[in-house]
Design a protein around this motif. Structure first.
Motif, PDB file in Angstrom:
ATOM      1  N   ALA B   5      39.867  41.970  36.094  1.00 29.18           N
ATOM      2  CA  ALA B   5      39.299  42.736  37.328  1.00 29.18           C
ATOM      3  C   ALA B   5      39.439  42.112  38.523  1.00 29.18           C
ATOM      4  O   ALA B   5      39.509  42.604  39.467  1.00 29.18           O
ATOM      5  CB  ALA B   5      37.855  42.879  36.614  1.00 29.18           C
ATOM      6  N   ARG B   7      41.619  39.843  39.660  1.00 26.53           N
ATOM      7  CA  ARG B   7      42.833  39.751  39.975  1.00 26.53           C
ATOM      8  C   ARG B   7      43.191  41.084  40.603  1.00 26.53           C
ATOM      9  O   ARG B   7      43.931  41.045  41.400  1.00 26.53           O
ATOM     10  CB  ARG B   7      43.828  39.487  38.924  1.00 26.53           C
ATOM     11  N   LEU B   8      42.726  42.241  39.965  1.00 31.44           N
ATOM     12  CA  LEU B   8      43.035  43.604  40.375  1.00 31.44           C
ATOM     13  C   LEU B   8      42.389  43.549  41.721  1.00 31.44           C
ATOM     14  O   LEU B   8      42.985  44.414  42.983  1.00 31.44           O
ATOM     15  CB  LEU B   8      42.612  44.415  39.427  1.00 31.44           C
ATOM     16  N   ARG B   9      41.183  43.082  41.975  1.00 26.83           N
ATOM     17  CA  ARG B   9      40.236  43.343  43.134  1.00 26.83           C
ATOM     18  C   ARG B   9      41.241  42.594  44.221  1.00 26.83           C
ATOM     19  O   ARG B   9      41.488  43.021  45.352  1.00 26.83           O
ATOM     20  CB  ARG B   9      38.990  42.823  43.061  1.00 26.83           C
ATOM     21  N   ALA B  11      44.177  42.099  44.416  1.00 22.57           N
ATOM     22  CA  ALA B  11      45.607  42.679  44.791  1.00 22.57           C
ATOM     23  C   ALA B  11      45.104  44.060  45.549  1.00 22.57           C
ATOM     24  O   ALA B  11      46.133  44.733  45.795  1.00 22.57           O
ATOM     25  CB  ALA B  11      46.535  43.040  43.562  1.00 22.57           C
ATOM     26  N   GLY B  12      44.031  44.331  45.904  1.00 26.33           N
ATOM     27  CA  GLY B  12      43.323  45.632  46.551  1.00 26.33           C
ATOM     28  C   GLY B  12      43.715  46.683  45.810  1.00 26.33           C
ATOM     29  O   GLY B  12      43.925  47.707  46.305  1.00 26.33           O
ATOM     30  N   VAL B  13      43.835  46.673  44.473  1.00 24.63           N
ATOM     31  CA  VAL B  13      43.953  47.876  43.606  1.00 24.63           C
ATOM     32  C   VAL B  13      42.619  48.916  43.735  1.00 24.63           C
ATOM     33  O   VAL B  13      41.704  48.366  43.549  1.00 24.63           O
ATOM     34  CB  VAL B  13      44.230  47.438  42.145  1.00 24.63           C
TER      35      VAL B  13
END
Lengths: 506, 321
Positions: B5, B7-9, B11-13
């Motif tokens: 979560a 890492r995704l944050r 990456a701006g997902v």
């Protein structure tokens, strides 16, 4: 900005729900767990007498202020008598009246009490008692006793203790012997003590009651000494001078009045019987709340008729199911058909039990789906087609029930509890998805629905949770607060972590 | 799990919950939804704004009008039938020709032959609301069937490839091209098995493809390379998408366009709830771009200006070479 309103609203709801919950739990004593029982003592006073020729008025002292105990209810059983209670000098008095009665009479007074530490009712501060009129030679004996005890004590409590020690001495002096020469019962003994205390200007009185324990056929009244030290009433063991009350001592009445007084009758006898029962804690709490005048109880679900209660027992679990679904949908991210379909299926699972529920549901949907594909060939318009699916679902339910009955599987009968309209809509949605997006999508969403339904069933089936929500419906406000909070949850769903996994690596 | 979560944050997902609460609910007032949910209305509004759309041959609004279908298509060889309030490409029928032997049989894009009766039944279903979002009665559109530009000929299997541009507050933020496959039954929808390929916003050249959330280099049916296709009329596509904001006033908008061989880019439809797959196709999160647009947002900028800014801001670094 809006986010803040949501938090405030959720906090308000949660605080409201929790505070009512805490009040009912801590103050009114509603039990957290189910099947909690508390001991309740029922004391029955049986007054027997021979009736005289004229009208009869029978008076019985009954409990008024009972420290450590709270009254659950009281009854009088007396055929043909008029009955009333009133406050008298020693507390409360029950009075029975009848114009004419023949032969032996028996009237009963019954009171149920339970322990409650918080009850600490003492009456108001009494005035200093007047000097009792005591004739010689007793007067000298009392004076000497009071003087000696006063010399050896510091305050009211120690004075009383000293006095009691002296009158209970194994080899009492002549004054004490003189005082107690005509005493024939404990009550009279305590009566003499109060007289001595009164001549020392100390307010005191006899109390009469029962140490409650188990079951007693003919309970004996135990007299105790109550002394007021200017601030509060103190209790003394008249036989030892110890300042204490017996365990679970229920005060029946106070003062020197006779326990019973029957005008127009003779050979009066009073028998006490004590019975210990166990009552549902909820019932006790409700009675208590009603006595406190707490309005929350007027809205308690336990005041509804039993059948309605059963309905609400189920209905109140729906919000729990909805919460589970909200979490499965928005935080876990499982696809499911229909917003509330899984919750309704979970409700049906309650009756069918899980394994059979899953089997019957799968069977019903699978059969319905295959027939729905046959219907597709007929090219029916949408609404007639939906109705046809619905009718097929009803027929299938009938078929499953009859077949399982033939096979001796009674569980199959409970298929009738499935919400058929919801199932029909599910079959329709599933077949459309099947056609449009392929079998895998349809089956995945179908399984998702089943998973959510099972999760909802697990939570909705927790009996302690059901008890909690039923006893404390205000907890649903907390559930509402949680749903509102999830409504503003902007984080990832668990399934998205998998879906976007590739993006996290780069 | 928390690590993923985070890492995704980083990456701006953008996640579904965040998209729904922070963007769709905030920027897309419900009263504007009919502008995109009713494709007939979308078409009217787009035409009024001077945008190019596929010609509308006819609308079937109720069961009684289903009979008029043969008259509507009498002189047509190819056309598309779609529900006005459909979503996710459901209920769309692409007719590419008529059967040579029987006049009242039609050939679908998949090559399947379908009788007029079956089409009438499909129209009845559409009108009955089978494909509409809410299940309410719907209308069926019969419109021009796009002959797609040969640039995509090698990377699509039947069907029509389309270009999806996500427009945030009027600024194009991210784009992808959706390529039909055999698995998607000629439909250009990623969750039906179409291949998505991200587009370098600056130069309009395709990136890697994505199939079922996995990165692919080649089209699964044709084997052609997906990366490096130059999309014609790129600037016009971005400008048209930006103009979609003026037409719909939706702050978080998906614009779907197709490139016709003869008529150039046409607006197919617009979407108030564009999906998040576009992030996978582009291997990039939307949130950073959205934050950048919030920074540079200028209320009075014209669509062409906004498209120019988007090309400048969201050009990938390797595109500069």
């Amino acid at each position: 900005m809006k986010q803040r309103y949501v938090y405030v609203l959720a906090a308000l709801l949660a605080v409201m729900g929790l505070s009512v919950f805490l009040y009912k739990w801590q103050v009114l004593g509603f039990p957290l767990g189910e099947d909690q029982e508390r001991p309740v003592w029922t004391i029955e006073a049986a007054v027997g007498f021979e009736s005289g020729p004229g009208s009869i008025t029978a008076q019985l002292q009954i409990p008024a202020l009972t420290p450590g105990f709270r009254m659950l209810n009281e009854h009088s059983v007396s055929r043909g008598y008029g009955f009333g209670t009133d406050y008298g000098g020693g507390g409360r008095v029950a009075q029975w009246t009848i114009r004419r009665a023949d032969g032996d009479q028996k009237i009963y007074y019954r009171i149920s009490v339970y322990e409650d530490e918080s009850v600490d009712v003492s009456d108001t501060i009494p005035p200093f008692p007047p000097m009792p009129v005591i004739n010689e030679p007793l007067k000298t004996a009392v004076d000497v006793l009071v003087r000696d005890a006063r010399d050896h004590s510091a305050d009211t409590a120690s004075f009383t203790a000293e006095l009691l020690r002296r009158v209970n001495a194994p080899s009492p002096d002549a004054n004490v012997e003189l005082l107690l020469s005509e005493v024939s019962s404990d009550a009279e003994f305590v009566g003499v003590i109060t007289k001595v205390l009164a001549s020392a200007r100390i307010p005191s009185r006899v109390i009469h009651g029962f140490p409650l324990s188990g079951r007693q056929r003919s309970a004996r009244l135990v007299s105790w000494l109550e002394v007021h030290d200017g601030d509060q009433w103190l209790y003394f063991n008249p036989a030892t001078g110890e300042e204490m009350l017996p365990d679970r001592y229920l005060v029946w009445w106070r003062g020197n009045e006779a326990l019973v007084n029957v005008a127009g009758g003779s050979n009066v006898e009073v028998d006490f019987a004590i019975q210990e029962n166990h009552f549902d804690a909820v019932t006790i709490a409700e009675t208590q709340a009603a006595q406190l005048g707490a309005s929350s109880v007027d809205f308690s679900l336990y005041s509804l008729p039993i059948q309605t209660q059963a309905v609400y027992g189920v209905l109140l679990m729906i919000p729990i199911g909805a919460l589970v679904m909200v979490i499965m949908r928005n935080i876990v991210g499982i696809d499911a058909f229909g917003t509330f379909m899984p919750v309704l299926i979970a409700l049906a699972f309650r009756e069918t039990k899980l394994l059979w529920g899953v089997i019957l549901f799968t069977l019903l949907v699978a059969l319905g789906l295959s027939i729905r594909f046959l219907l597709e060939r007929l090219r029916l318009l949408l609404v007639p087609r939906l109705s046809a699916v619905l009718i097929v679902v009803v027929l299938l339910m009938l078929f499953i029930s009859l077949t399982s009955h033939r096979l001796g599987l009674e569980t199959g009968l409970s298929v009738a509890l499935f919400p058929m309209v919801i199932i029909a809509m599910t079959i329709e949605r599933m077949s459309v998805v099947w056609e449009e997006r392929g079998a895998s999508d349809a089956i995945r969403a179908g399984l998702g629905s089943l998973v959510v339904a099972v999760a909802a069933y697990v939570f909705m089936g927790m009996s302690w949770l059901e008890h909690l929500v039923f006893t404390f419906p205000e907890l649903l406000l907390v559930v509402l607060a949680m749903v509102v909070l999830v409504g503003r949850y902007t984080g990832y769903r668990l399934t998205e972590l998998q879906r976007f996994k590739a993006l996290g690596l780069g | 799990m928390l690590g993923t979560a985070a890492r995704l944050r980083d990456a701006g997902v953008l996640g579904l919950n965040e998209r729904n609460t922070d963007y769709i609910m905030r920027l897309n007032p419900r009263r504007y939804y009919p502008r995109v949910d009713d494709k007939v209305l979308t078409k009217e509004l787009a035409l009024k704004a001077g945008m190019a759309v596929p010609d509308l041959y006819g609308v079937i609004a109720n069961q009684g009008e289903v009979r008029t279908f043969p008259d509507i298509v009498e002189n047509l060889q190819s056309f598309v039938i779609k529900p006005a309030a459909g979503s996710g490409g459901d209920g769309i029928l692409v007719v590419t020709g008529r059967s040579e032997r029987k006049r009242d049989c039609f050939r679908l894009s998949s090559g399947e032959i379908i009788s007029e009766g079956e089409i009438l039944y499909h129209l009845s279903n559409i009108v009955g609301g089978q494909y509409s979002l809410s299940g309410n009665p719907d209308k069926a559109l019969i419109e021009y069937c796009v002959h797609f530009d040969p640039v995509f000929a090698n990377v699509s299997y039947q069907g029509v490839p389309d270009i999806r541009v996500v427009v945030y507050r009027g600024y194009p933020a991210m784009a992808m091209v959706r390529l039909p496959t055999r698995a998607s039954d000629g439909k250009a929808n990623l969750h039906q098995g179409a291949v998505g390929a991200g587009i370098d916003m600056g130069i309009g050249v395709t990136l890697n493809g994505v199939l079922d959330d996995e990165i692919v280099d080649e089209h699964p049916d044709t084997g052609a390379l997906i990366e490096g296709l130059e999309i014609p009329h790129w600037n016009f596509i971005l400008e048209s998408s930006a103009k979609g904001y003026e037409v719909t006033e939706l702050g978080y908008l998906g614009v779907d366009m197709v490139i016709d061989r003869d008529r150039g880019p046409l607006i197919l439809e617009m979407n108030a709830r564009p999906g998040l797959n576009i992030q996978i196709a582009n291997c990039a999160g939307l949130r950073n771009r959205i934050a950048r647009i919030d920074e540079i947002h200028n209320k009075s900028a014209e669509p062409a200006e906004r498209a120019r800014i988007a090309r400048r801001e969201f050009q990938l670094e390797r595109g500069i070479q």
